[in-house]
Motif scaffolding. Sequence first.
Motif, PDB file in Angstrom:
ATOM      1  N   VAL A  64       0.863  -1.179   0.000  1.00  0.00           N
ATOM      2  CA  VAL A  64       0.000   0.000   0.000  1.00  0.00           C
ATOM      3  C   VAL A  64       0.899   1.227   0.000  1.00  0.00           C
ATOM      4  O   VAL A  64       1.689   1.434   0.911  1.00  0.00           O
ATOM      5  CB  VAL A  64      -0.915   0.017   1.246  1.00  0.00           C
ATOM      6  N   TRP A  65       0.815   2.002  -1.067  1.00  0.00           N
ATOM      7  CA  TRP A  65       1.574   3.248  -1.198  1.00  0.00           C
ATOM      8  C   TRP A  65       0.583   4.402  -1.174  1.00  0.00           C
ATOM      9  O   TRP A  65      -0.475   4.334  -1.774  1.00  0.00           O
ATOM     10  CB  TRP A  65       2.365   3.268  -2.502  1.00  0.00           C
ATOM     11  N   ARG A  66       0.957   5.463  -0.488  1.00  0.00           N
ATOM     12  CA  ARG A  66       0.128   6.660  -0.400  1.00  0.00           C
ATOM     13  C   ARG A  66       0.955   7.886  -0.793  1.00  0.00           C
ATOM     14  O   ARG A  66       2.163   7.915  -0.576  1.00  0.00           O
ATOM     15  CB  ARG A  66      -0.382   6.854   1.022  1.00  0.00           C
ATOM     16  N   LYS A  67       0.293   8.878  -1.324  1.00  0.00           N
ATOM     17  CA  LYS A  67       0.964  10.130  -1.649  1.00  0.00           C
ATOM     18  C   LYS A  67       1.341  10.820  -0.348  1.00  0.00           C
ATOM     19  O   LYS A  67       0.503  11.049   0.517  1.00  0.00           O
ATOM     20  CB  LYS A  67       0.039  11.019  -2.474  1.00  0.00           C
ATOM     21  N   ASP A  68       2.627  11.155  -0.209  1.00  0.00           N
ATOM     22  CA  ASP A  68       3.115  11.830   0.985  1.00  0.00           C
ATOM     23  C   ASP A  68       3.239  13.332   0.733  1.00  0.00           C
ATOM     24  O   ASP A  68       2.990  14.132   1.611  1.00  0.00           O
ATOM     25  CB  ASP A  68       4.462  11.240   1.402  1.00  0.00           C
ATOM     26  N   ALA A  69       3.634  13.700  -0.490  1.00  0.00           N
ATOM     27  CA  ALA A  69       3.810  15.113  -0.820  1.00  0.00           C
ATOM     28  C   ALA A  69       3.781  15.294  -2.331  1.00  0.00           C
ATOM     29  O   ALA A  69       4.077  14.367  -3.085  1.00  0.00           O
ATOM     30  CB  ALA A  69       5.135  15.624  -0.275  1.00  0.00           C
ATOM     31  N   THR A  70       3.436  16.504  -2.761  1.00  0.00           N
ATOM     32  CA  THR A  70       3.498  16.845  -4.169  1.00  0.00           C
ATOM     33  C   THR A  70       4.941  17.178  -4.508  1.00  0.00           C
ATOM     34  O   THR A  70       5.644  17.786  -3.718  1.00  0.00           O
ATOM     35  CB  THR A  70       2.597  18.062  -4.461  1.00  0.00           C
ATOM     36  N   GLY A  71       5.388  16.764  -5.678  1.00  0.00           N
ATOM     37  CA  GLY A  71       6.772  16.990  -6.078  1.00  0.00           C
ATOM     38  C   GLY A  71       7.673  15.848  -5.635  1.00  0.00           C
ATOM     39  O   GLY A  71       7.213  14.849  -5.089  1.00  0.00           O
ATOM     40  N   ARG A  72       8.942  16.007  -5.903  1.00  0.00           N
ATOM     41  CA  ARG A  72       9.912  14.961  -5.566  1.00  0.00           C
ATOM     42  C   ARG A  72      10.117  14.857  -4.060  1.00  0.00           C
ATOM     43  O   ARG A  72       9.969  15.851  -3.345  1.00  0.00           O
ATOM     44  CB  ARG A  72      11.250  15.259  -6.232  1.00  0.00           C
ATOM     45  N   CYS A  73      10.484  13.659  -3.609  1.00  0.00           N
ATOM     46  CA  CYS A  73      10.814  13.464  -2.198  1.00  0.00           C
ATOM     47  C   CYS A  73      12.095  14.243  -1.881  1.00  0.00           C
ATOM     48  O   CYS A  73      12.964  14.399  -2.747  1.00  0.00           O
ATOM     49  CB  CYS A  73      11.054  11.990  -1.888  1.00  0.00           C
ATOM     50  N   THR A  74      12.218  14.698  -0.657  1.00  0.00           N
ATOM     51  CA  THR A  74      13.441  15.375  -0.228  1.00  0.00           C
ATOM     52  C   THR A  74      14.628  14.441  -0.387  1.00  0.00           C
ATOM     53  O   THR A  74      15.693  14.829  -0.855  1.00  0.00           O
ATOM     54  CB  THR A  74      13.322  15.811   1.248  1.00  0.00           C
ATOM     55  N   ARG A  75      14.417  13.179  -0.010  1.00  0.00           N
ATOM     56  CA  ARG A  75      15.450  12.153  -0.158  1.00  0.00           C
ATOM     57  C   ARG A  75      14.754  10.821  -0.386  1.00  0.00           C
ATOM     58  O   ARG A  75      13.943  10.397   0.445  1.00  0.00           O
ATOM     59  CB  ARG A  75      16.322  12.079   1.092  1.00  0.00           C
ATOM     60  N   ASP A  76      15.056  10.160  -1.500  1.00  0.00           N
ATOM     61  CA  ASP A  76      14.501   8.829  -1.754  1.00  0.00           C
ATOM     62  C   ASP A  76      15.210   7.802  -0.878  1.00  0.00           C
ATOM     63  O   ASP A  76      16.424   7.884  -0.671  1.00  0.00           O
ATOM     64  CB  ASP A  76      14.688   8.430  -3.227  1.00  0.00           C
ATOM     65  N   SER A  77      14.453   6.838  -0.391  1.00  0.00           N
ATOM     66  CA  SER A  77      15.030   5.746   0.397  1.00  0.00           C
ATOM     67  C   SER A  77      15.882   4.857  -0.498  1.00  0.00           C
ATOM     68  O   SER A  77      15.668   4.787  -1.708  1.00  0.00           O
ATOM     69  CB  SER A  77      13.919   4.904   1.039  1.00  0.00           C
ATOM     70  N   ASP A  78      16.850   4.177   0.101  1.00  0.00           N
ATOM     71  CA  ASP A  78      17.713   3.269  -0.662  1.00  0.00           C
ATOM     72  C   ASP A  78      16.915   2.182  -1.372  1.00  0.00           C
ATOM     73  O   ASP A  78      17.278   1.728  -2.447  1.00  0.00           O
ATOM     74  CB  ASP A  78      18.760   2.621   0.239  1.00  0.00           C
TER      75      ASP A  78
END
Length: 82
Positions: A64-78
Amino acid sequence: MKWILLVVLLAFLGISKSQVCNQDCTRSGIEFLCGKTVRNGREIRCTYRNPCEMDKHACQKREVWRKDATGRCTRDSDECRR
């Protein structure tokens, strides 16, 4: 006989589900979003090109994936690279 019907029904549902995972997201355009899920008790955030790409990935991973924010993530997880 009931078992055979149950197996056929489950197989049909599995096929229907896999077809959704192969949806074409190329026409969805670019609308970057940061998606979030929890895996093994750890929050994972990944950038997706559009909601369709996130939904497709969620389906393929059966998460289950949910939108956390509009635009790119500050830092993508490994884990996003896998």
